[in-house]
Design a protein around this motif. Structure first.
Motif, mmCIF file in Angstrom:
data_model
loop_
_atom_site.group_PDB
_atom_site.id
_atom_site.type_symbol
_atom_site.label_atom_id
_atom_site.label_comp_id
_atom_site.label_asym_id
_atom_site.label_seq_id
_atom_site.Cartn_x
_atom_site.Cartn_y
_atom_site.Cartn_z
ATOM 1 N N TYR A 62 0.857 -1.186 0.000
ATOM 2 C CA TYR A 62 0.000 0.000 0.000
ATOM 3 C C TYR A 62 0.886 1.226 0.000
ATOM 4 N N LYS A 63 0.285 2.368 -0.312
ATOM 5 C CA LYS A 63 1.037 3.611 -0.275
ATOM 6 C C LYS A 63 0.191 4.718 0.320
ATOM 7 N N ALA A 64 0.858 5.558 1.076
ATOM 8 C CA ALA A 64 0.258 6.828 1.481
ATOM 9 C C ALA A 64 0.861 7.880 0.561
ATOM 10 N N GLY A 65 0.084 8.866 0.189
ATOM 11 C CA GLY A 65 0.595 9.934 -0.671
ATOM 12 C C GLY A 65 0.104 11.271 -0.177
ATOM 13 N N LEU A 66 0.768 12.332 -0.636
ATOM 14 C CA LEU A 66 0.405 13.696 -0.259
ATOM 15 C C LEU A 66 0.443 13.828 1.267
ATOM 16 N N THR A 67 1.511 13.283 1.853
ATOM 17 C CA THR A 67 1.673 13.280 3.310
ATOM 18 C C THR A 67 2.674 14.334 3.780
ATOM 19 N N ALA A 70 5.582 19.558 1.282
ATOM 20 C CA ALA A 70 6.202 19.764 -0.039
ATOM 21 C C ALA A 70 5.331 19.164 -1.140
ATOM 22 N N LYS A 71 4.845 17.942 -0.922
ATOM 23 C CA LYS A 71 3.993 17.297 -1.924
ATOM 24 C C LYS A 71 2.631 17.992 -2.021
ATOM 25 N N MET A 72 2.058 18.340 -0.869
ATOM 26 C CA MET A 72 0.737 18.982 -0.892
ATOM 27 C C MET A 72 0.807 20.298 -1.650
ATOM 28 N N VAL A 107 9.671 11.164 -9.665
ATOM 29 C CA VAL A 107 10.255 10.289 -8.645
ATOM 30 C C VAL A 107 10.172 10.935 -7.264
ATOM 31 N N GLU A 108 9.902 10.100 -6.274
ATOM 32 C CA GLU A 108 9.799 10.543 -4.878
ATOM 33 C C GLU A 108 10.705 9.696 -3.989
ATOM 34 N N ALA A 109 11.276 10.321 -2.966
ATOM 35 C CA ALA A 109 12.081 9.615 -1.961
ATOM 36 C C ALA A 109 11.196 9.352 -0.746
ATOM 37 N N GLU A 110 11.143 8.097 -0.328
ATOM 38 C CA GLU A 110 10.206 7.727 0.739
ATOM 39 C C GLU A 110 10.855 6.780 1.744
ATOM 40 N N ILE A 111 10.326 6.791 2.950
ATOM 41 C CA ILE A 111 10.651 5.755 3.935
ATOM 42 C C ILE A 111 9.520 4.731 3.849
ATOM 43 N N LEU A 140 12.271 4.407 -3.473
ATOM 44 C CA LEU A 140 11.933 5.430 -4.461
ATOM 45 C C LEU A 140 10.572 5.042 -5.008
ATOM 46 N N GLU A 141 9.677 6.014 -5.112
ATOM 47 C CA GLU A 141 8.434 5.732 -5.822
ATOM 48 C C GLU A 141 8.442 6.489 -7.144
ATOM 49 N N ILE A 142 8.064 5.804 -8.211
ATOM 50 C CA ILE A 142 7.889 6.455 -9.503
ATOM 51 C C ILE A 142 6.379 6.595 -9.687
ATOM 52 N N ASN A 149 -1.415 16.531 -18.043
ATOM 53 C CA ASN A 149 -0.598 17.560 -17.381
ATOM 54 C C ASN A 149 -0.347 17.286 -15.905
ATOM 55 N N PHE A 150 -0.552 16.017 -15.470
ATOM 56 C CA PHE A 150 -0.314 15.653 -14.068
ATOM 57 C C PHE A 150 -1.121 16.545 -13.131
ATOM 58 N N ARG A 151 -2.325 16.912 -13.572
ATOM 59 C CA ARG A 151 -3.177 17.788 -12.745
ATOM 60 C C ARG A 151 -4.449 17.052 -12.350
ATOM 61 N N PHE A 152 -4.804 17.191 -11.068
ATOM 62 C CA PHE A 152 -5.971 16.463 -10.567
ATOM 63 C C PHE A 152 -6.468 17.111 -9.290
ATOM 64 N N ASP A 153 -7.630 16.665 -8.827
ATOM 65 C CA ASP A 153 -8.111 16.981 -7.484
ATOM 66 C C ASP A 153 -8.094 15.680 -6.691
ATOM 67 N N ASN A 161 -5.731 5.301 -8.370
ATOM 68 C CA ASN A 161 -4.803 4.570 -7.500
ATOM 69 C C ASN A 161 -3.603 5.430 -7.112
ATOM 70 N N THR A 162 -3.875 6.712 -6.850
ATOM 71 C CA THR A 162 -2.884 7.680 -6.353
ATOM 72 C C THR A 162 -1.597 7.678 -7.193
ATOM 73 N N SER A 163 -1.774 7.618 -8.514
ATOM 74 C CA SER A 163 -0.659 7.727 -9.478
ATOM 75 C C SER A 163 0.373 6.619 -9.356
ATOM 76 N N ALA A 164 0.059 5.532 -8.645
ATOM 77 C CA ALA A 164 1.039 4.450 -8.436
ATOM 78 C C ALA A 164 1.515 3.912 -9.781
ATOM 79 N N SER A 233 5.373 5.508 2.869
ATOM 80 C CA SER A 233 4.757 6.522 3.735
ATOM 81 C C SER A 233 4.544 7.863 3.033
ATOM 82 N N GLY A 234 5.023 7.998 1.789
ATOM 83 C CA GLY A 234 4.784 9.234 1.034
ATOM 84 C C GLY A 234 6.067 10.027 0.823
ATOM 85 N N GLY A 235 6.116 10.726 -0.293
ATOM 86 C CA GLY A 235 7.296 11.522 -0.641
ATOM 87 C C GLY A 235 7.560 12.570 0.435
ATOM 88 N N ALA A 236 8.801 12.618 0.900
ATOM 89 C CA ALA A 236 9.166 13.587 1.937
ATOM 90 C C ALA A 236 9.460 14.951 1.332
HETATM 91 C C1 OOG Z 1 -0.280 11.540 -5.967
HETATM 92 C C2 OOG Z 1 0.552 10.506 -5.263
HETATM 93 C C3 OOG Z 1 1.463 11.148 -4.258
HETATM 94 C C4 OOG Z 1 3.264 10.794 -2.539
HETATM 95 O O1 OOG Z 1 4.188 10.091 -2.114
HETATM 96 O O2 OOG Z 1 3.007 11.903 -2.094
HETATM 97 C C5 OOG Z 1 2.461 10.241 -3.661
HETATM 98 C C6 OOG Z 1 0.539 12.363 -6.928
HETATM 99 O O3 OOG Z 1 1.192 13.311 -6.511
HETATM 100 O O4 OOG Z 1 0.499 12.061 -8.135
HETATM 101 O O5 OOG Z 1 2.681 9.116 -4.034
#
Ligand code: OOG
Ligand code: MG
Length: 263
Positions: A62-67, A70-72, A107-111, A140-142, A149-153, A161-164, A233-236
């Motif tokens: 599983y993944k948490a995102g927008l945590t 910086a990501k938000m 790409v995101e760096a995550e724990i 690393l999450e890709i 345009n990578f734009r969403f609500d 599926n949270t861009s997984a 746990s989400g991109g730091a």
């Molecule tokens: C949503 C998924 C975000 C994270 O680690 O914050 C995410 C996105 O930004 O496309 O995986």
């Protein structure tokens, strides 16, 4: 309260899964369904995951995102979201990802956590997560939004599926005993240059808080987080745009390094 009937949930799930499979961006589904709520969005995500299962893939985590802030800020949203991770998304540490299979990867760096015991919400908290954690590793999450345009609500990204897209696990697995996850330094490097830095506390003040929120979200969907699950746990930091020829790596203090190349 959901607003869509089962047939429409299924249609939207197949629409998003086809966009991923055929590597093409589509308009966000709230353009067509402005009333879409979280309950609809997670129902579409579950249906999309069922389509992937029918294709022969298996949920491994599983993944948490927008945590992180910086990501938000980067995505213009303010609430964490949760998704499912499949076996075919796994890339070996130091391995190569073919950008022609992806729409617009970042790409995101995550724990990441690997669980030794099942966790069931509601009411899951950081202490329960730490007690149930087998080890933590750098990942690393890709991500690769299926939206133009990578734009969403938020409802749209949950449905997708949270861009997984892919993930890479590396470094040295470490027990959480004696580790202050909040103060671990995280460095994201692109082609050998640091491009973003953070500490674990960037993720909801404590990365384990992202896992507890995931467990509570799964409880609302009638599920538990199983023993053995892998959880990002989400991109730091903010996510970094990548193209063919790039090499990305993350260094996490005490946990080592993880890398991936793009062709
Ligand atoms: C949503 C998924 C975000 C994270 O680690 O914050 C995410 C996105 O930004 O496309 O995986
Ligand atoms: Mg992520």
């Amino acid at each position: 309260m959901s607003t869509l009937d089962a047939a429409e949930v299924e249609r939207l799930a197949r629409h998003l899964e086809a966009a991923e499979h055929e590597v093409r961006a589509v308009s966000k589904i709230t353009d067509e369904h402005p009333e879409l709520d979280f309950s609809d969005a997670y129902a579409i995500q579950r249906a999309l995951c069922q389509v992937r299962v029918e294709r022969g893939h298996r949920v491994v985590g599983y993944k948490a995102g927008l945590t992180s802030r910086a990501k938000m800020q980067q995505m213009g949203v303010d609430t964490p979201v949760f998704g499912r991770v499949f076996d075919d998304m796994s890339v070996a540490d130091g391995g190569e990802v073919d950008t022609s299979a992806l729409i617009h990867p970042r790409v995101e760096a995550e724990i990441a956590f690997v669980m030794k015991r099942e966790l069931r919400g509601p009411g899951c908290h950081i202490g329960a997560v730490l007690a149930a954690t087998d080890f933590v590793v750098p990942a690393l999450e890709i991500i690769d939004s299926r939206y133009e345009n990578f734009r969403f609500d938020l409802p749209s990204v949950v449905a997708d599926n949270t861009s997984a897209s892919r993930f890479v696990v590396g470094g040295v697995p470490a027990s959480v005993a004696g580790l202050d996850l909040r103060s671990l330094g995280i460095v994201l490097e692109k082609n050998g240059e640091p491009v973003a830095v953070a500490a674990g506390a960037a993720v909801l003040s404590h990365p384990a808080a992202a896992v507890s929120m995931l467990v509570n979200s799964l409880a609302e969907q009638g599920e538990a987080l199983p023993a053995g699950a892998f959880v990002m746990s989400g991109g730091a930091t903010e996510a970094v745009v990548v193209a063919a020829g790039d090499a990305l790596s993350a260094r996490v203090q005490r946990l080592g390094q993880v890398g991936v190349r793009f062709k």
